[in-house]
Design a protein around this motif. Structure first.
Motif, PDB file in Angstrom:
ATOM      1  N   ASP A 240      27.402  43.176  38.884  1.00  9.65           N
ATOM      2  CA  ASP A 240      28.476  42.309  38.387  1.00  9.65           C
ATOM      3  C   ASP A 240      29.529  42.144  39.486  1.00  9.65           C
ATOM      4  OD1 ASP A 240      30.524  40.997  37.074  1.00  9.65           O
ATOM      5  OD2 ASP A 240      30.138  42.011  35.170  1.00  9.65           O
ATOM      6  N   LYS A 241      29.545  40.981  40.101  1.00 13.50           N
ATOM      7  CA  LYS A 241      30.475  40.725  41.208  1.00 13.50           C
ATOM      8  C   LYS A 241      31.828  40.225  40.721  1.00 13.50           C
ATOM      9  CE  LYS A 241      26.479  39.627  44.066  1.00 13.50           C
ATOM     10  NZ  LYS A 241      25.514  39.744  42.967  1.00 13.50           N
ATOM     11  N   GLU A 242      31.973  40.060  39.396  1.00 17.37           N
ATOM     12  CA  GLU A 242      33.256  39.620  38.843  1.00 17.37           C
ATOM     13  C   GLU A 242      34.187  40.795  38.540  1.00 17.37           C
ATOM     14  OE1 GLU A 242      33.980  36.376  38.743  1.00 17.37           O
ATOM     15  OE2 GLU A 242      31.997  36.140  39.658  1.00 17.37           O
ATOM     16  N   VAL A 243      33.660  42.004  38.578  1.00 15.44           N
ATOM     17  CA  VAL A 243      34.488  43.183  38.310  1.00 15.44           C
ATOM     18  C   VAL A 243      35.525  43.346  39.418  1.00 15.44           C
ATOM     19  CG1 VAL A 243      34.498  45.706  38.191  1.00 15.44           C
ATOM     20  CG2 VAL A 243      32.756  44.403  36.957  1.00 15.44           C
ATOM     21  N   ILE A 244      36.760  43.592  39.021  1.00 17.92           N
ATOM     22  CA  ILE A 244      37.834  43.874  39.960  1.00 17.92           C
ATOM     23  C   ILE A 244      37.951  45.391  40.092  1.00 17.92           C
ATOM     24  CG2 ILE A 244      40.307  43.657  40.420  1.00 17.92           C
ATOM     25  CD1 ILE A 244      40.249  41.080  38.747  1.00 17.92           C
ATOM     26  N   TRP A 245      37.727  45.893  41.295  1.00 16.62           N
ATOM     27  CA  TRP A 245      37.764  47.336  41.517  1.00 16.62           C
ATOM     28  C   TRP A 245      39.204  47.788  41.732  1.00 16.62           C
ATOM     29  CZ3 TRP A 245      33.410  50.743  42.651  1.00 16.62           C
ATOM     30  CH2 TRP A 245      32.171  50.129  42.466  1.00 16.62           C
ATOM     31  N   ASN A 246      39.591  48.841  41.057  1.00 19.99           N
ATOM     32  CA  ASN A 246      40.912  49.430  41.275  1.00 19.99           C
ATOM     33  C   ASN A 246      40.866  50.337  42.494  1.00 19.99           C
ATOM     34  OD1 ASN A 246      40.608  49.313  37.986  1.00 19.99           O
ATOM     35  ND2 ASN A 246      42.615  48.683  38.728  1.00 19.99           N
ATOM     36  N   ILE A 247      41.781  50.124  43.415  1.00 23.26           N
ATOM     37  CA  ILE A 247      41.869  50.977  44.605  1.00 23.26           C
ATOM     38  C   ILE A 247      43.295  51.532  44.714  1.00 23.26           C
ATOM     39  CG2 ILE A 247      39.950  50.004  45.895  1.00 23.26           C
ATOM     40  CD1 ILE A 247      41.884  48.157  47.331  1.00 23.26           C
ATOM     41  N   GLY A 248      43.804  51.930  43.543  1.00 30.10           N
ATOM     42  CA  GLY A 248      45.116  52.567  43.510  1.00 30.10           C
ATOM     43  C   GLY A 248      45.085  53.894  44.234  1.00 30.10           C
ATOM     44  N   GLY A 249      46.238  54.481  44.430  1.00 29.61           N
ATOM     45  CA  GLY A 249      46.302  55.710  45.208  1.00 29.61           C
ATOM     46  C   GLY A 249      47.172  56.765  44.565  1.00 29.61           C
ATOM     47  N   SER A 250      47.327  57.875  45.273  1.00 34.93           N
ATOM     48  CA  SER A 250      48.160  58.973  44.804  1.00 34.93           C
ATOM     49  C   SER A 250      48.980  59.497  45.980  1.00 34.93           C
ATOM     50  CB  SER A 250      47.298  60.095  44.234  1.00 34.93           C
ATOM     51  OG  SER A 250      48.089  61.211  43.886  1.00 34.93           O
ATOM     52  N   ASN A 251      50.267  59.780  45.745  1.00 32.20           N
ATOM     53  CA  ASN A 251      51.092  60.372  46.798  1.00 32.20           C
ATOM     54  C   ASN A 251      51.204  61.883  46.630  1.00 32.20           C
ATOM     55  OD1 ASN A 251      52.650  60.418  44.552  1.00 32.20           O
ATOM     56  ND2 ASN A 251      54.322  59.171  45.363  1.00 32.20           N
ATOM     57  N   THR A 252      50.392  62.451  45.729  1.00 31.59           N
ATOM     58  CA  THR A 252      50.234  63.903  45.606  1.00 31.59           C
ATOM     59  C   THR A 252      48.742  64.204  45.585  1.00 31.59           C
ATOM     60  OG1 THR A 252      50.258  63.829  43.174  1.00 31.59           O
ATOM     61  CG2 THR A 252      52.367  64.179  44.293  1.00 31.59           C
TER      62      THR A 252
END
Length: 421
Positions: A249-261
């Motif tokens: 499924d190429k319509e899925v938006i991948w989350n690439i959030g992060g963490s500062n801890t």
């Protein structure tokens, strides 16, 4: 002669007492006899369901007359009579069967052991209510989640929440458990040379370029720039074939959030950080990866596991899943007396099917040029991108038209997939 008479007299007394005991016991059972009724999904059934760890049947509640009360022993799989004072008591035991469709295949939800579990997200603090959908994750030492994909054996992570357009939907998520970049002579693939932005990373370009196309081209390893051959003619595994590409499924938006801890993070906390917008603040790049945000090679939908995928894959062993979920992932690989006094190393990690004694690269960035990975002992840690030393396990989401058409999910009979129009 006198001794014989005494022996006969004693024997007669014992027989009489035995008869009286049996009579009184049977009379007691008769007076306190319970008439049982059984219901499954509110429909009356003849017998009480038999317990099996993979049957998807749960005890819900009991109803009795005459003031009687019934408890339930799930380990023994039977009722516990708490209050029974009169005869002719009637009790009804209510059971419910829970299952979920995974790519068109009905799969029972389990109570314990290996199998498919519910994961509730109804208490997320940092995300919106639209993310609060229950997910379904395979967990345990070796659940039946094997699937044939790309003419190889992959494994199903579960039915998970993803962003598609402006909506939160659910997709089947799978991974190649053998990986494509194992740690051989320090020649494994690195995330990048200077950035932890997945949308611009060299690892993303490789997976969604020459690996996706079953081609030959540049790749970056621990040793530096090399040529990688995913054509099937070299030592590396062959890349994706056309059938597999059409299932992604190429319509899925991948989350690439992060963490500062990077310490004291529970499974729930990393799940939130994976879907957060913190990377826009600490690393100044978008927190999503899609056709619109991709930079470099064409986005084709191949990523890595999230740390939460690893965390939700344990059944908790004797501690139970919630205890493992409440434990800090960076301390899973040691005894942590200050972390609810549980030995996660002996229970959470060995009962996690994703764990395999190697470093595993993940999709979660940390500050600056660091990313998260799991150590060979199973604890969550961080590493700088150009020195990342984790195995690379490709992960994809299947289209909703991709269905299971055969198999039972075991290694011997993995699920078979087909695109259904």
């Amino acid at each position: 002669m006198k001794n014989k008479k005494n022996i006969l007299s004693i024997s007669l007394i014992i027989i009489i007492l035995g008869i009286l005991f049996i009579y009184q016991h049977e009379n007691l059972l008769s007076n306190n006899k319970i008439e049982w009724g059984y219901y499954l999904n509110n429909e009356k059934i003849t017998n009480m369901p038999k317990f099996k760890s993979d049957d998807g049947i749960f005890f819900e509640h009991a109803e009795c007359n005459n003031g009687a009360s019934i408890g339930w022993d799930n380990e023994r799989w039977g009722p516990i009579i708490k209050n029974l004072n009169t005869s002719n008591t009637k009790c009804s035991l209510y059971f419910v069967e829970k299952n979920m469709e995974i790519a068109g295949k009905k799969v029972n939800i389990v109570k314990s052991g290996d199998g498919l579990y519910e994961v509730s997200h109804n208490d997320l603090e940092e995300l919106g209510q639209e993310w609060n959908k229950t997910e379904y994750r395979y967990a345990g030492i070796n659940p039946d989640n094997y699937v044939r994909f790309n003419n190889e054996i992959w494994r199903i992570i579960g039915l998970v929440n993803v962003k598609v357009g402006d909506n939160i939907e659910q997709r089947v998520k799978i991974l190649r458990i053998d990986g494509v970049g194992e740690q051989k002579d320090n020649g494994h693939y690195i995330w990048d040379t200077d950035t932890n932005n997945w949308a611009t990373s060299k690892l993303k370009d490789m997976l969604n370029g020459i690996y996706y196309e079953s081609g030959i081209g540049d790749c970056y390893t621990y040793k530096g720039l090399e040529q990688c051959d995913f054509s099937g003619n070299g030592d590396l595994p062959k890349g994706l074939d056309e059938t597999a590409r059409n299932m992604i499924d190429k319509e899925v938006i991948w989350n690439i959030g992060g963490s500062n801890t990077y310490k004291d993070l529970t499974v729930k906390m990393v799940y939130e950080r994976e879907r957060s917008t913190i990377t826009e603040n600490i690393n100044q790049y978008p927190a999503e990866w899609s056709n619109e945000t991709d930079v470099g090679e064409k986005h084709n939908g191949i990523g890595l596991i999230y740390p939460s995928d690893f965390g939700y894959a344990t059944n908790g062993g004797s501690l139970g899943r919630e205890a493992c979920f409440n434990g800090y992932l960076d301390r899973w690989d040691n005894v942590s007396p200050d972390n609810i006094s549980k030995n996660y190393k002996d229970e959470c990690i060995p009962n996690d099917w994703i764990y395999n004694d190697s470093y595993i690269s993940t999709l979660l960035p940390y500050n600056n040029d660091y990313v998260f990975q799991f150590s060979s002992l199973g604890g969550l840690t961080i590493t700088v991108v150009e020195r990342s030393n984790g195995s690379i396990w490709p992960v994809v989401y299947l289209t909703t038209s991709t269905k299971i058409i055969d198999g039972n999910g075991t290694l011997e009979e993995p699920f078979a997939l087909s695109v259904q129009n």
